[in-house]
Design a protein around this motif. Structure first.
Motif, PDB file in Angstrom:
ATOM      1  N   UNK A   9      14.001  -4.690   4.537  1.00 21.61           N
ATOM      2  CA  UNK A   9      14.389  -6.098   4.414  1.00 21.61           C
ATOM      3  C   UNK A   9      13.632  -6.771   3.269  1.00 21.61           C
ATOM      4  N   UNK A  10      12.380  -6.445   3.103  1.00 25.67           N
ATOM      5  CA  UNK A  10      11.631  -6.972   1.965  1.00 25.67           C
ATOM      6  C   UNK A  10      12.310  -6.595   0.657  1.00 25.67           C
ATOM      7  N   UNK A  11      12.709  -5.348   0.542  1.00 23.66           N
ATOM      8  CA  UNK A  11      13.343  -4.882  -0.690  1.00 23.66           C
ATOM      9  C   UNK A  11      14.680  -5.565  -0.938  1.00 23.66           C
ATOM     10  N   UNK A  12      15.301  -6.078   0.122  1.00 27.63           N
ATOM     11  CA  UNK A  12      16.573  -6.764  -0.056  1.00 27.63           C
ATOM     12  C   UNK A  12      16.457  -8.039  -0.865  1.00 27.63           C
ATOM     13  N   UNK A  41       9.207  -8.269 -11.432  1.00 28.45           N
ATOM     14  CA  UNK A  41       9.139  -8.176  -9.975  1.00 28.45           C
ATOM     15  C   UNK A  41      10.283  -8.901  -9.278  1.00 28.45           C
ATOM     16  N   UNK A  42      10.645 -10.077  -9.739  1.00 30.12           N
ATOM     17  CA  UNK A  42      11.653 -10.866  -9.040  1.00 30.12           C
ATOM     18  C   UNK A  42      13.003 -10.874  -9.751  1.00 30.12           C
ATOM     19  N   UNK A  43      13.183  -9.945 -10.658  1.00 29.10           N
ATOM     20  CA  UNK A  43      14.502  -9.809 -11.271  1.00 29.10           C
ATOM     21  C   UNK A  43      15.443  -9.092 -10.322  1.00 29.10           C
ATOM     22  N   UNK A  44      16.728  -9.373 -10.458  1.00 25.88           N
ATOM     23  CA  UNK A  44      17.712  -8.799  -9.536  1.00 25.88           C
ATOM     24  C   UNK A  44      17.749  -7.278  -9.578  1.00 25.88           C
ATOM     25  N   UNK A  45      17.376  -6.691 -10.726  1.00 22.54           N
ATOM     26  CA  UNK A  45      17.468  -5.234 -10.840  1.00 22.54           C
ATOM     27  C   UNK A  45      16.133  -4.545 -10.579  1.00 22.54           C
ATOM     28  N   UNK A  46      15.137  -5.283 -10.071  1.00 22.70           N
ATOM     29  CA  UNK A  46      13.814  -4.686  -9.874  1.00 22.70           C
ATOM     30  C   UNK A  46      13.885  -3.463  -8.969  1.00 22.70           C
ATOM     31  N   UNK A  47      14.494  -3.612  -7.805  1.00 23.30           N
ATOM     32  CA  UNK A  47      14.549  -2.498  -6.859  1.00 23.30           C
ATOM     33  C   UNK A  47      15.478  -1.405  -7.375  1.00 23.30           C
ATOM     34  N   UNK A  48      16.612  -1.801  -7.937  1.00 25.73           N
ATOM     35  CA  UNK A  48      17.582  -0.806  -8.413  1.00 25.73           C
ATOM     36  C   UNK A  48      16.963   0.112  -9.461  1.00 25.73           C
ATOM     37  N   UNK A  49      16.121  -0.430 -10.327  1.00 32.14           N
ATOM     38  CA  UNK A  49      15.492   0.382 -11.367  1.00 32.14           C
ATOM     39  C   UNK A  49      14.502   1.388 -10.780  1.00 32.14           C
ATOM     40  N   UNK A  50      14.032   1.117  -9.564  1.00 33.26           N
ATOM     41  CA  UNK A  50      13.005   1.956  -8.941  1.00 33.26           C
ATOM     42  C   UNK A  50      13.496   2.553  -7.614  1.00 33.26           C
ATOM     43  N   UNK A  51      14.798   2.556  -7.386  1.00 28.04           N
ATOM     44  CA  UNK A  51      15.317   2.936  -6.082  1.00 28.04           C
ATOM     45  C   UNK A  51      14.827   4.313  -5.641  1.00 28.04           C
ATOM     46  N   UNK A  52      14.847   5.291  -6.531  1.00 28.50           N
ATOM     47  CA  UNK A  52      14.401   6.631  -6.161  1.00 28.50           C
ATOM     48  C   UNK A  52      12.923   6.626  -5.782  1.00 28.50           C
ATOM     49  N   UNK A  53      12.124   5.866  -6.529  1.00 34.09           N
ATOM     50  CA  UNK A  53      10.686   5.814  -6.239  1.00 34.09           C
ATOM     51  C   UNK A  53      10.432   5.141  -4.892  1.00 34.09           C
ATOM     52  N   UNK A  55       0.824  -1.210   0.000  1.00 32.88           N
ATOM     53  CA  UNK A  55       0.000   0.000   0.000  1.00 32.88           C
ATOM     54  C   UNK A  55       0.861   1.264   0.000  1.00 32.88           C
ATOM     55  N   UNK A  56       1.904   1.288   0.828  1.00 37.15           N
ATOM     56  CA  UNK A  56       2.765   2.473   0.899  1.00 37.15           C
ATOM     57  C   UNK A  56       3.563   2.659  -0.389  1.00 37.15           C
ATOM     58  N   UNK A  57       4.035   1.552  -0.948  1.00 37.30           N
ATOM     59  CA  UNK A  57       4.945   1.625  -2.105  1.00 37.30           C
ATOM     60  C   UNK A  57       4.228   1.374  -3.428  1.00 37.30           C
ATOM     61  N   UNK A  58       2.921   1.540  -3.439  1.00 39.89           N
ATOM     62  CA  UNK A  58       2.143   1.298  -4.666  1.00 39.89           C
ATOM     63  C   UNK A  58       2.702   2.071  -5.862  1.00 39.89           C
ATOM     64  N   UNK A  59       3.021   3.363  -5.758  1.00 39.40           N
ATOM     65  CA  UNK A  59       3.527   4.082  -6.939  1.00 39.40           C
ATOM     66  C   UNK A  59       4.833   3.511  -7.480  1.00 39.40           C
TER      67      UNK A  59
END
Length: 563
Positions: free
Chosen positions: A489-492, A417-429, A392-396
């Motif tokens: 930790x989830x994002x890790x 979603x489960x690719x290694x670069x998923x978070x890195x591509x959206x880190x600022x968001x 809910x918090x990270x929906x955008x």
């Protein structure tokens, strides 16, 4: 072009609803993927549009059914009318073949028992079988003798209901793949959406937001899919591995290839082919494959090779799952190689409760009923609450319209979603979303997202569990600092860390200031033990002084719970 795709579904009151949906897919692929289509596939799109509506509808009915073989008598649809007339243009185009040969398996699948007795009367007599023999008896006796495929008229000259073979299923599957980006989703998505059983977020779409950027990528996906099907059908890894496509530049396809190599390796390991298993695991190069490779080397007595590989893995910043496995493997290898032991961090001792309850019964519900109090209610949430608040918090950030993330209207979540670069591509968001926990605005963001997005498909929000009262209690009782720690930790490792969370949570909204206002509770029934992912979460909670207990339940009757 930049637009949000609304979910396009035809009303189920329209007898041709399925045809409308099929046409939408063809138009979508034709507009956005024409450069990836071969000449015969482009011709299919053009020729389909020129067919009479009844012929279009009959073709789509066949495409949406299972298999490629059909009896004309069973293709009866009120909106189509006379099936033979509707079929004629399809046969003229060669899209349906009434003269294709049938294997004995196909013959037995298509003909009823009475028809088989007529078609194979000579063979039945020659085998000394009774005319009243069951279908399974006929097959078991005759199948090995009837190994030459024939046309139906050769199997059964008196047949008056042809068996038709759909010849364009491969083309239709390719078009479906290019629309959905996978072969797991199918035409039922349209119907489920029209019925209101699923709703999806509307995400801005650009020409770059498509699953495949070249025809070679589509071919690679299909090749991997066919190999997986053949593995599931029992073919040997040694026969399939030589046909494995080479590594792809596309990271998404590279992940699929690595996963298939892992599956082939596991099957080779089960069958006792250790050498092939090691080769497959090495080429997979995933963290799970490395751990399996180490265990095979251990069983073979290759302790030096295993130690070198394990040391390399440990020095390469492994994820928590791999690190946990290495922490078990390396001490064993050191002992076998007579190397000095290295100090390790002991697992913390967790708060333990022991309950003896009448049973057997549903163990989590039993604990809720016994421990819940009016001022301190307990809820069964398992992996849904913290991940739901995160979603809910990270929906955008999760639904950010990045290339390769969304490319059709039926996404339950981003394709990467489960690719290694998923978070890195959206880190600022993600950072912008988590910053809400610092300035105190996170509560209103989560509330408003719950209201605005309620019921939309999300990979993290389980609406049936994460209802509004539960969200309010969580926002009241769980400190923002604890939420941020859990979300980071989830994002890790989103795939591994979204599971293993405690079964229950107890809220204490009236607790005095300075005391914990919530407690997580992991429940273990008789004979159950903590899993690795649960141990990792418990260690994390302990490290950050987050209140958690493990409740071990025994049945006072001495009986084991029913499954």
């Amino acid at each position: 072009m930049n637009s949000a795709f609304a979910t396009p579904t035809a009303s189920l009151d329209d007898p041709f609803y399925y045809l409308t949906n099929f046409r939408f897919v063809l138009a979508w692929v034709g507009e956005r993927h024409a450069d990836l289509l071969a000449a015969d596939e482009l011709a299919f799109l053009e020729q389909f549009e020129s067919l009479p509506q009844a012929s279009q509808a009959l073709l789509v009915r066949m495409v949406m059914r299972k298999g490629e073989l059909f009896r004309l008598s069973k293709l009866s649809y009120a909106e189509v009318g006379d099936s033979a007339s509707a079929m004629a243009p399809l046969m003229s185009l060669g899209w349906v073949d009434s003269e294709s040969v049938l294997s004995v398996d196909e013959l037995f699948n298509q003909l009823r028992l009475a028809e088989l007795r007529q078609a194979l009367v000579a063979e039945i007599r020659a085998a000394g079988l009774s005319a009243s023999s069951a279908k399974t008896v006929l097959y078991d006796t005759l199948a090995s003798q009837l190994n030459e495929p024939k046309r139906l008229c050769q199997w059964w000259p008196e047949a008056n209901d042809p068996v038709l073979r759909l010849t364009v299923m491969e083309t239709c599957d390719r078009l479906r793949l290019m629309f959905f980006g996978n072969l797991c989703q199918d035409w039922a998505e349209f119907v489920l959406t029209e019925l209101g059983l699923q709703r999806f977020e509307s995400v801005p779409f650009t020409p770059e937001s498509r699953a495949f950027q070249s025809r070679h990528e589509v071919d690679t996906y299909l090749a991997l899919h066919r190999l997986r099907q053949r593995l599931d059908d029992g073919e040997l890894p040694a026969d399939l591995f030589p046909e494995m496509p080479p590594p792809a530049d596309n990271r998404w396809l590279a992940t699929r290839r690595a996963r298939l190599l892992l599956q082939l390796g596991r099957e080779a390991e089960r069958s006792g082919d250790a050498a092939l298993a090691l080769r497959l695991y090495r080429e997979s190069a995933s963290s799970e494959a490395r751990i399996r490779q180490l265990r095979v080397l251990e069983r073979q007595g290759e302790h030096t090779a295993a130690f070198e590989l394990a040391t390399q893995a440990l020095n390469s910043s492994p994820n928590e799952t791999e690190h946990q496995a290495l922490a078990r493997i390396l001490p064993r290898l050191r002992r076998r190689l007579k190397l000095p032991a290295e100090p390790s961090d002991p697992e913390p001792t967790h708060e333990r409760w022991d309950l003896s309850l009448p049973g057997p019964q549903w163990v989590e519900r039993a604990v809720v009923e016994v421990l819940s109090e009016p001022g301190a209610p307990i809820y069964y949430v398992e992996n849904a609450l913290l991940t739901g608040l995160f979603g809910l918090l990270c929906w955008p950030a999760i639904f950010a319209p990045l290339p390769g993330a969304f490319f059709h209207p039926f996404h339950h979540g981003p394709a990467d979603l489960y690719r290694e670069d998923f978070v890195a591509r959206r880190r600022d968001a993600f950072d912008a979303c988590l910053a809400r926990l610092e300035d105190g605005s996170y509560r209103e963001v989560i509330r408003s997202t719950w209201r605005e997005k309620h019921g939309l498909a999300s990979p993290f929000v389980h609406w049936a569990i994460v209802d509004e009262p539960l969200v309010e209690l969580a926002l009241t009782c769980i400190p923002a600092v604890h939420l941020r720690l859990c979300f980071e930790r989830l994002l890790g490792d989103l795939k591994a860390n979204r599971a293993g969370l405690p079964d229950l949570i107890q809220f204490m909204p009236d607790a005095p200031v300075g005391e914990p206002r919530y407690r997580m509770i992991e429940v273990k029934g008789p004979g159950d033990r903590l899993q690795d992912n649960q141990r990792r979460w418990l260690t994390f909670f302990h490290r950050h002084a987050m209140p958690v207990a493990v409740c071990y339940v025994s049945w006072s009757t001495g009986d084991e719970p029913e499954p």
